[in-house]
Motif scaffolding. Structure first.
Motif, PDB file in Angstrom:
ATOM      1  N   VAL A  74       1.076  -1.303   0.036  1.00 53.92           N
ATOM      2  CA  VAL A  74       0.078   0.131   0.140  1.00 53.92           C
ATOM      3  C   VAL A  74       0.901   1.168  -0.119  1.00 53.92           C
ATOM      4  CG1 VAL A  74      -1.503   1.245   1.310  1.00 53.92           C
ATOM      5  CG2 VAL A  74      -2.012  -1.092   0.958  1.00 53.92           C
ATOM      6  N   LEU A  75       0.843   1.868  -0.855  1.00 53.76           N
ATOM      7  CA  LEU A  75       1.303   3.578  -0.998  1.00 53.76           C
ATOM      8  C   LEU A  75       0.373   4.426  -0.624  1.00 53.76           C
ATOM      9  CD1 LEU A  75       2.735   1.709  -3.258  1.00 53.76           C
ATOM     10  CD2 LEU A  75       3.461   3.872  -4.135  1.00 53.76           C
ATOM     11  N   ALA A  76       0.686   4.988   0.457  1.00 49.21           N
ATOM     12  CA  ALA A  76      -0.316   6.218   1.341  1.00 49.21           C
ATOM     13  C   ALA A  76       0.444   7.668   1.048  1.00 49.21           C
ATOM     14  CB  ALA A  76      -0.292   5.790   2.937  1.00 49.21           C
ATOM     15  N   GLU A  77      -0.409   8.571   0.579  1.00 47.97           N
ATOM     16  CA  GLU A  77       0.179  10.042   0.563  1.00 47.97           C
ATOM     17  C   GLU A  77      -0.413  10.565   1.873  1.00 47.97           C
ATOM     18  OE1 GLU A  77      -0.401  12.233  -2.949  1.00 47.97           O
ATOM     19  OE2 GLU A  77      -0.672  10.672  -4.077  1.00 47.97           O
ATOM     20  N   LEU A  78       0.643  11.099   2.669  1.00 48.76           N
ATOM     21  CA  LEU A  78       0.218  11.670   4.123  1.00 48.76           C
ATOM     22  C   LEU A  78       0.521  13.017   4.166  1.00 48.76           C
ATOM     23  CD1 LEU A  78       1.651   8.590   5.955  1.00 48.76           C
ATOM     24  CD2 LEU A  78      -0.554   8.761   5.272  1.00 48.76           C
ATOM     25  N   GLU A  79      -0.198  13.885   5.068  1.00 49.42           N
ATOM     26  CA  GLU A  79       0.068  14.818   5.523  1.00 49.42           C
ATOM     27  C   GLU A  79       0.236  14.845   7.228  1.00 49.42           C
ATOM     28  OE1 GLU A  79      -2.500  18.164   4.264  1.00 49.42           O
ATOM     29  OE2 GLU A  79      -1.813  17.891   2.167  1.00 49.42           O
ATOM     30  N   ILE A  80       1.169  14.884   7.611  1.00 47.10           N
ATOM     31  CA  ILE A  80       1.424  14.587   9.278  1.00 47.10           C
ATOM     32  C   ILE A  80       2.116  15.852   9.952  1.00 47.10           C
ATOM     33  CG2 ILE A  80       2.690  13.281  10.922  1.00 47.10           C
ATOM     34  CD1 ILE A  80       3.299  11.443   8.665  1.00 47.10           C
ATOM     35  N   SER A  81       1.003  16.118  10.861  1.00 47.00           N
ATOM     36  CA  SER A  81       1.461  17.580  11.721  1.00 47.00           C
ATOM     37  C   SER A  81       1.847  17.117  13.081  1.00 47.00           C
ATOM     38  CB  SER A  81       0.179  18.350  11.555  1.00 47.00           C
ATOM     39  OG  SER A  81      -0.074  18.792  10.596  1.00 47.00           O
ATOM     40  N   PHE A  82       2.932  17.679  13.717  1.00 44.58           N
ATOM     41  CA  PHE A  82       3.278  17.583  15.159  1.00 44.58           C
ATOM     42  C   PHE A  82       2.700  18.588  15.977  1.00 44.58           C
ATOM     43  CE2 PHE A  82       5.929  14.848  12.185  1.00 44.58           C
ATOM     44  CZ  PHE A  82       5.652  13.523  12.882  1.00 44.58           C
ATOM     45  N   ASP A  83       2.208  18.678  17.163  1.00 44.83           N
ATOM     46  CA  ASP A  83       1.725  19.622  17.671  1.00 44.83           C
ATOM     47  C   ASP A  83       1.282  20.866  17.008  1.00 44.83           C
ATOM     48  OD1 ASP A  83       2.892  18.208  20.226  1.00 44.83           O
ATOM     49  OD2 ASP A  83       4.748  18.957  20.011  1.00 44.83           O
ATOM     50  N   GLY A  84       0.218  20.512  16.020  1.00 48.93           N
ATOM     51  CA  GLY A  84      -0.358  21.352  15.391  1.00 48.93           C
ATOM     52  C   GLY A  84       0.453  22.315  14.472  1.00 48.93           C
ATOM     53  N   GLY A  85       1.804  21.855  14.104  1.00 50.27           N
ATOM     54  CA  GLY A  85       2.452  22.463  13.076  1.00 50.27           C
ATOM     55  C   GLY A  85       2.321  22.318  11.845  1.00 50.27           C
ATOM     56  N   GLU A  86       3.268  23.010  10.898  1.00 44.81           N
ATOM     57  CA  GLU A  86       2.745  22.785   9.165  1.00 44.81           C
ATOM     58  C   GLU A  86       2.936  21.465   9.035  1.00 44.81           C
ATOM     59  OE1 GLU A  86       2.181  24.246   5.707  1.00 44.81           O
ATOM     60  OE2 GLU A  86       2.184  25.514   7.579  1.00 44.81           O
ATOM     61  N   PRO A  87       1.932  20.713   8.166  1.00 49.70           N
ATOM     62  CA  PRO A  87       1.912  19.485   8.001  1.00 49.70           C
ATOM     63  C   PRO A  87       3.337  19.359   6.852  1.00 49.70           C
ATOM     64  CG  PRO A  87       0.021  20.707   7.327  1.00 49.70           C
ATOM     65  CD  PRO A  87       0.949  21.717   7.841  1.00 49.70           C
ATOM     66  N   LEU A  88       3.943  18.024   7.164  1.00 50.92           N
ATOM     67  CA  LEU A  88       4.719  17.408   6.629  1.00 50.92           C
ATOM     68  C   LEU A  88       4.141  16.546   5.614  1.00 50.92           C
ATOM     69  CD1 LEU A  88       8.182  16.559   6.315  1.00 50.92           C
ATOM     70  CD2 LEU A  88       7.578  15.002   8.288  1.00 50.92           C
ATOM     71  N   ARG A  89       4.821  16.759   4.512  1.00 53.63           N
ATOM     72  CA  ARG A  89       3.989  15.676   3.481  1.00 53.63           C
ATOM     73  C   ARG A  89       5.053  14.398   3.282  1.00 53.63           C
ATOM     74  NH1 ARG A  89       2.707  20.667   1.593  1.00 53.63           N
ATOM     75  NH2 ARG A  89       0.153  20.696   0.908  1.00 53.63           N
ATOM     76  N   VAL A  90       4.370  13.349   3.239  1.00 56.14           N
ATOM     77  CA  VAL A  90       5.169  12.089   3.307  1.00 56.14           C
ATOM     78  C   VAL A  90       4.567  11.090   2.360  1.00 56.14           C
ATOM     79  CG1 VAL A  90       6.006  10.217   4.742  1.00 56.14           C
ATOM     80  CG2 VAL A  90       5.917  12.423   5.924  1.00 56.14           C
ATOM     81  N   LEU A  91       5.202  10.055   1.592  1.00 53.54           N
ATOM     82  CA  LEU A  91       4.798   9.131   0.907  1.00 53.54           C
ATOM     83  C   LEU A  91       5.163   7.870   1.666  1.00 53.54           C
ATOM     84  CD1 LEU A  91       3.688   7.513  -1.255  1.00 53.54           C
ATOM     85  CD2 LEU A  91       5.754   7.409  -2.556  1.00 53.54           C
ATOM     86  N   ASP A  92       4.362   6.905   2.205  1.00 49.04           N
ATOM     87  CA  ASP A  92       4.680   5.793   3.091  1.00 49.04           C
ATOM     88  C   ASP A  92       4.371   4.575   1.998  1.00 49.04           C
ATOM     89  OD1 ASP A  92       5.797   6.773   5.395  1.00 49.04           O
ATOM     90  OD2 ASP A  92       4.205   5.655   6.535  1.00 49.04           O
ATOM     91  N   VAL A  93       5.495   3.745   1.870  1.00 51.24           N
ATOM     92  CA  VAL A  93       5.371   2.512   1.239  1.00 51.24           C
ATOM     93  C   VAL A  93       5.183   1.163   2.170  1.00 51.24           C
ATOM     94  CG1 VAL A  93       6.043   0.967  -0.533  1.00 51.24           C
ATOM     95  CG2 VAL A  93       6.551   3.338  -0.860  1.00 51.24           C
ATOM     96  N   LEU A  94       4.100   0.553   2.532  1.00 50.95           N
ATOM     97  CA  LEU A  94       3.817  -0.296   3.323  1.00 50.95           C
ATOM     98  C   LEU A  94       3.634  -1.827   2.577  1.00 50.95           C
ATOM     99  CD1 LEU A  94       0.981   1.072   5.594  1.00 50.95           C
ATOM    100  CD2 LEU A  94       3.478   1.428   5.831  1.00 50.95           C
TER     101      LEU A  94
END
Length: 110
Positions: A74-94
């Motif tokens: 599964v390939l997942a396009e993600l937006e991950i925010s830590f402590d409400g900060g600016e989202p980090l765009r990530v592609l995960d390959v599971l």
């Protein structure tokens, strides 16, 4: 949604909830993790790396913007925010094993 996409979504939900038990339940014993900063092998090392991420912040928000499935991965396009900060765009390959556990996680920025 397919079974593997559902399993990936559960993993991301557990990660977002900072649920180390839920994350661990999704992983195979011989799981590997590689991202732009680390490379880990085995469930104990991967969970230790995950716990370090959880300890570094108060909140994590994982938004799955797209999921793709191909041949046990599964390939997942993600937006991950830590402590409400600016989202980090990530592609995960599971990659999943034959019993539906994650055997490999490769994460890429961008």
């Amino acid at each position: 949604m397919t079974a593997l996409k559902d399993l990936a979504k559960k993993y991301f939900d557990a990660f977002s909830a900072r649920d180390i038990s839920g994350v661990g339940g999704a992983l195979a014993a011989n799981v590997t993790l590689r991202d732009w900063e680390i490379s880990k092998q085995g469930i104990d090392d991967v969970l230790a790396a995950t716990a370090a991420i959880f300890a570094s912040c108060r909140t994590i928000d994982v938004v799955v913007t797209a999921l793709y499935e191909e041949s046990g991965s599964v390939l997942a396009e993600l937006e991950i925010s830590f402590d409400g900060g600016e989202p980090l765009r990530v592609l995960d390959v599971l990659e999943f094993d034959d019993v539906g556990l994650i055997s490999s996680i490769r994460a890429f920025k961008g």
